[in-house]
Design a protein around this motif. Structure first.
Motif, short mmCIF file in Angstrom:
data_model
loop_
_atom_site.label_atom_id
_atom_site.label_comp_id
_atom_site.label_asym_id
_atom_site.label_seq_id
_atom_site.Cartn_x
_atom_site.Cartn_y
_atom_site.Cartn_z
N ARG A 131 0.85 -1.20 0.00
CA ARG A 131 0.00 0.00 0.00
C ARG A 131 0.89 1.25 0.00
O ARG A 131 1.75 1.40 0.86
CB ARG A 131 -0.93 0.00 1.22
CG ARG A 131 -1.90 1.19 1.25
CD ARG A 131 -2.92 1.04 2.36
NE ARG A 131 -3.79 -0.10 2.13
CZ ARG A 131 -4.90 -0.04 1.39
NH1 ARG A 131 -5.25 1.09 0.79
NH2 ARG A 131 -5.64 -1.12 1.23
N PHE A 132 0.65 2.11 -0.98
CA PHE A 132 1.42 3.34 -1.11
C PHE A 132 0.76 4.47 -0.33
O PHE A 132 -0.48 4.55 -0.27
CB PHE A 132 1.54 3.74 -2.59
CG PHE A 132 2.39 2.80 -3.41
CD1 PHE A 132 3.76 3.01 -3.52
CD2 PHE A 132 1.83 1.71 -4.05
CE1 PHE A 132 4.55 2.15 -4.26
CE2 PHE A 132 2.61 0.84 -4.80
CZ PHE A 132 3.98 1.06 -4.90
N ASP A 133 1.58 5.33 0.24
CA ASP A 133 1.05 6.51 0.93
C ASP A 133 0.34 7.43 -0.07
O ASP A 133 -0.70 8.01 0.23
CB ASP A 133 2.18 7.28 1.62
CG ASP A 133 2.83 6.48 2.73
OD1 ASP A 133 2.25 5.46 3.15
OD2 ASP A 133 3.94 6.86 3.16
N THR A 134 0.92 7.55 -1.25
CA THR A 134 0.35 8.38 -2.33
C THR A 134 0.14 7.49 -3.55
O THR A 134 1.06 6.75 -3.94
CB THR A 134 1.29 9.53 -2.69
OG1 THR A 134 1.53 10.32 -1.52
CG2 THR A 134 0.68 10.40 -3.78
N PRO A 135 -1.01 7.52 -4.18
CA PRO A 135 -1.25 6.67 -5.35
C PRO A 135 -0.21 6.92 -6.44
O PRO A 135 0.09 8.08 -6.75
CB PRO A 135 -2.65 7.08 -5.81
CG PRO A 135 -3.30 7.68 -4.61
CD PRO A 135 -2.19 8.34 -3.85
N PRO A 136 0.36 5.85 -7.01
CA PRO A 136 1.28 6.04 -8.15
C PRO A 136 0.59 6.77 -9.29
O PRO A 136 -0.60 6.58 -9.54
CB PRO A 136 1.65 4.60 -8.53
CG PRO A 136 1.46 3.81 -7.27
CD PRO A 136 0.27 4.44 -6.61
N GLY A 137 1.35 7.64 -9.96
CA GLY A 137 0.79 8.44 -11.04
C GLY A 137 0.29 7.60 -12.20
O GLY A 137 0.66 6.43 -12.37
N LYS A 138 -0.53 8.20 -13.01
CA LYS A 138 -1.11 7.50 -14.16
C LYS A 138 -0.02 7.02 -15.11
O LYS A 138 0.84 7.80 -15.53
CB LYS A 138 -2.08 8.43 -14.89
CG LYS A 138 -2.90 7.74 -15.96
CD LYS A 138 -3.96 8.67 -16.54
CE LYS A 138 -4.81 7.96 -17.57
NZ LYS A 138 -5.87 8.85 -18.12
N GLY A 139 -0.08 5.74 -15.44
CA GLY A 139 0.89 5.15 -16.36
C GLY A 139 2.18 4.69 -15.72
O GLY A 139 3.03 4.10 -16.41
N ALA A 140 2.35 4.91 -14.41
CA ALA A 140 3.58 4.48 -13.73
C ALA A 140 3.57 2.96 -13.53
O ALA A 140 2.59 2.40 -13.05
CB ALA A 140 3.71 5.18 -12.39
N GLU A 141 4.66 2.31 -13.90
CA GLU A 141 4.78 0.87 -13.68
C GLU A 141 5.12 0.60 -12.22
O GLU A 141 6.11 1.11 -11.71
CB GLU A 141 5.87 0.27 -14.58
CG GLU A 141 5.52 0.23 -16.05
CD GLU A 141 6.56 -0.55 -16.83
OE1 GLU A 141 7.65 -0.83 -16.27
OE2 GLU A 141 6.29 -0.88 -18.00
N VAL A 142 4.29 -0.19 -11.57
CA VAL A 142 4.55 -0.60 -10.18
C VAL A 142 5.21 -1.97 -10.23
O VAL A 142 4.61 -2.95 -10.69
CB VAL A 142 3.25 -0.65 -9.36
CG1 VAL A 142 3.55 -1.07 -7.93
CG2 VAL A 142 2.55 0.71 -9.39
N ARG A 143 6.43 -2.05 -9.74
CA ARG A 143 7.20 -3.29 -9.81
C ARG A 143 7.73 -3.68 -8.44
O ARG A 143 7.83 -2.84 -7.54
CB ARG A 143 8.36 -3.16 -10.80
CG ARG A 143 7.91 -3.00 -12.25
CD ARG A 143 9.08 -2.96 -13.22
NE ARG A 143 8.65 -3.05 -14.60
CZ ARG A 143 8.45 -4.19 -15.25
NH1 ARG A 143 8.69 -5.35 -14.63
NH2 ARG A 143 8.03 -4.20 -16.50
N ALA A 144 8.07 -4.96 -8.30
CA ALA A 144 8.60 -5.44 -7.03
C ALA A 144 9.47 -6.67 -7.24
O ALA A 144 9.31 -7.41 -8.21
CB ALA A 144 7.47 -5.76 -6.05
N GLY A 145 10.38 -6.86 -6.31
CA GLY A 145 11.19 -8.07 -6.25
C GLY A 145 11.10 -8.62 -4.83
O GLY A 145 10.97 -7.85 -3.87
#
Length: 210
Positions: free
Chosen positions: A160-174
């Protein structure tokens, strides 16, 4: 049904036999053609914990773990040594390994997942039991510092992000992850004489939806 946030001893799961299982219903028509359907959206993994036992001390550890879980009653975490990382075995885990989704300026919660690719096909697996201190997050190619602007629920695999990722931003994780499982038996039978002769007890373990 309860779930205990504890991992089956990793040294005992090492060497165990197991992997993904699918359920496919096949109907053969009178003309010889087939109709195939699967009621499962995702595969389910099965393992045999008995094959990881090497010493009598291991048997004692297994029995203690089994009793604490009260047989099939409570689930637990399992390390699948053949598949426990977001990255291929040949390279280290990085924050850009897996695409979780695209930002839209509104959504703040993103669930961890792992993609299995073969040709043009991608099968996404929900990751609900990440190993908390291994999770890294990136927006696009930019690594986000640990705990800065985001938080992980290690019991569900949701970021859960404090601020929503901007439009079109790729959310990635390892990440590294465990499999939520339970024992698939209420009976463990061990013969010390047989164990010393190399005849290991069968201890089935099955994945659960958690």
């Amino acid at each position: 049904m309860g779930f205990h946030e504890i991992r089956f001893p990793a040294n005992l799961s090492f060497g165990s036999l197991g992997g993904p299982e699918r359920r496919t219903e096949v109907v053969t028509l009178t003309n010889g053609h087939e109709e195939r359907n699967s009621p499962w959206a995702q595969s389910r993994r099965r393992y045999d914990a008995g094959l990881g036992l090497r010493r009598l001390d291991d048997v004692e550890a297994l029995i203690a773990f089994f009793e604490a879980r009260r047989g099939r009653l409570h689930g637990f975490r399992w390390k699948d040594w053949a598949d426990y990382r977001s990255a291929p075995a040949s390279r280290p885990v990085t924050a850009t390994d897996q695409l979780l989704g695209m930002g839209d300026g509104v959504q703040r919660a993103f669930a961890l997942r792992k993609g299995y690719r073969s040709g043009a096909q991608v099968e996404w697996r929900a990751i609900t039991k990440p190993v908390a201190d291994t999770v890294m997050v990136a927006l696009g190619a930019d690594l986000m510092a640990d705990g800065k602007g985001w938080a992980l629920d290690a019991t569900t695999g949701v970021i859960r992000f404090d601020t929503p990722p901007g439009k079109g931003a790729e959310v990635r994780a390892g990440f590294e992850f465990d499999v939520p499982v339970r024992f698939d038996t209420d009976l463990i039978q061990v013969s010390v004489a047989s164990f010393r002769a190399g005849d290991l007890p069968r201890v089935p373990v099955v994945e659960i939806r958690a």
